[in-house]
Design a protein around this motif. Structure first.
Motif, PDB file in Angstrom:
ATOM      1  N   GLN A   5       0.843  -1.193   0.000  1.00 27.68           N
ATOM      2  CA  GLN A   5       0.000   0.000   0.000  1.00 27.68           C
ATOM      3  C   GLN A   5       0.874   1.238   0.000  1.00 27.68           C
ATOM      4  O   GLN A   5       1.870   1.312   0.730  1.00 27.68           O
ATOM      5  CB  GLN A   5      -0.910   0.031   1.227  1.00 27.68           C
ATOM      6  CG  GLN A   5      -1.938  -1.063   1.255  1.00 27.68           C
ATOM      7  CD  GLN A   5      -2.860  -0.960   2.458  1.00 27.68           C
ATOM      8  OE1 GLN A   5      -3.091   0.122   2.994  1.00 27.68           O
ATOM      9  NE2 GLN A   5      -3.392  -2.095   2.883  1.00 27.68           N
ATOM     10  N   LEU A  11       0.369   5.454   8.923  1.00 29.75           N
ATOM     11  CA  LEU A  11       0.590   4.006   8.905  1.00 29.75           C
ATOM     12  C   LEU A  11       0.309   3.421  10.278  1.00 29.75           C
ATOM     13  O   LEU A  11       0.509   4.080  11.300  1.00 29.75           O
ATOM     14  CB  LEU A  11       2.027   3.698   8.485  1.00 29.75           C
ATOM     15  CG  LEU A  11       2.448   4.243   7.113  1.00 29.75           C
ATOM     16  CD1 LEU A  11       3.892   3.843   6.818  1.00 29.75           C
ATOM     17  CD2 LEU A  11       1.519   3.785   6.011  1.00 29.75           C
ATOM     18  N   CYS A  16      -0.435  -3.746   9.839  1.00 32.18           N
ATOM     19  CA  CYS A  16       0.582  -4.491   9.084  1.00 32.18           C
ATOM     20  C   CYS A  16       0.802  -5.879   9.684  1.00 32.18           C
ATOM     21  O   CYS A  16       0.880  -6.871   8.951  1.00 32.18           O
ATOM     22  CB  CYS A  16       1.888  -3.705   9.041  1.00 32.18           C
ATOM     23  SG  CYS A  16       1.772  -2.167   8.108  1.00 32.18           S
ATOM     24  N   HIS A  79       3.877  -1.028   3.597  1.00 33.97           N
ATOM     25  CA  HIS A  79       3.039   0.166   3.524  1.00 33.97           C
ATOM     26  C   HIS A  79       3.965   1.378   3.551  1.00 33.97           C
ATOM     27  O   HIS A  79       4.847   1.454   4.422  1.00 33.97           O
ATOM     28  CB  HIS A  79       2.060   0.229   4.693  1.00 33.97           C
ATOM     29  CG  HIS A  79       1.025  -0.845   4.653  1.00 33.97           C
ATOM     30  ND1 HIS A  79      -0.008  -0.894   5.568  1.00 33.97           N
ATOM     31  CD2 HIS A  79       0.826  -1.889   3.814  1.00 33.97           C
ATOM     32  CE1 HIS A  79      -0.785  -1.936   5.291  1.00 33.97           C
ATOM     33  NE2 HIS A  79      -0.286  -2.555   4.237  1.00 33.97           N
TER      34      HIS A  79
END
Length: 138
Positions: A5, A11, A16, A79
């Motif tokens: 992503q 984040l 994750c 990410h």
């Protein structure tokens, strides 16, 4: 499983880890790259990340495929932020999971080293007295 992503949103490491979580995997390794408040002895007020998103995703996918082939890991999550980030903000999160600790550490290290070398994500450091583009790649 590979989850990539690129986003302007904050984040989240739990997100994750959840994506990389797998009952068949006994080990997870992560790397979180954060914005430093200085570089080369100069205070950094913020960073600005830009990227060629479709190419960046393809390149990260290629690196993840290589890591899976080289290290036989099962899951990789990457990410990466774009936009304006401030000291302390997370710019990138990588989580790798598999059955063995050595392979997840090696694959995680491989991922960040190659992302920094080849992925078209550009970083501008903003100082009190100017700015400078760094990490520019093809």
């Amino acid at each position: 499983m590979i989850d990539i992503q690129i986003t302007e949103n904050t984040l989240n490491l739990v997100t994750c880890f959840t994506a990389a979580s797998d009952a068949a995997c006994g080990g997870m390794a992560s790397f979180v790259g954060t914005v430093r408040n200085h570089t080369k002895g100069k205070p950094v007020t913020r960073l600005e990340y830009e990227c060629y998103e479709s190419m960046a995703i393809k390149e990260i996918q290629k690196i993840a495929d290589q890591a899976i082939s080289l290290f036989s890991v099962k899951n990789i999550v990457v990410h990466h932020r774009t936009g304006i980030l401030y000291p302390g903000d997370a710019a990138i999160m990588i989580v790798v999971s598999d059955g063995h600790r050595n392979t997840v550490f090696d694959a995680c290290s491989y991922m960040i080293e190659n992302i920094k070398k080849t992925v078209p994500i550009w970083k501008k450091e903003i100082f009190e007295d100017g700015e400078e583009w760094v990490s520019a790649h093809p």
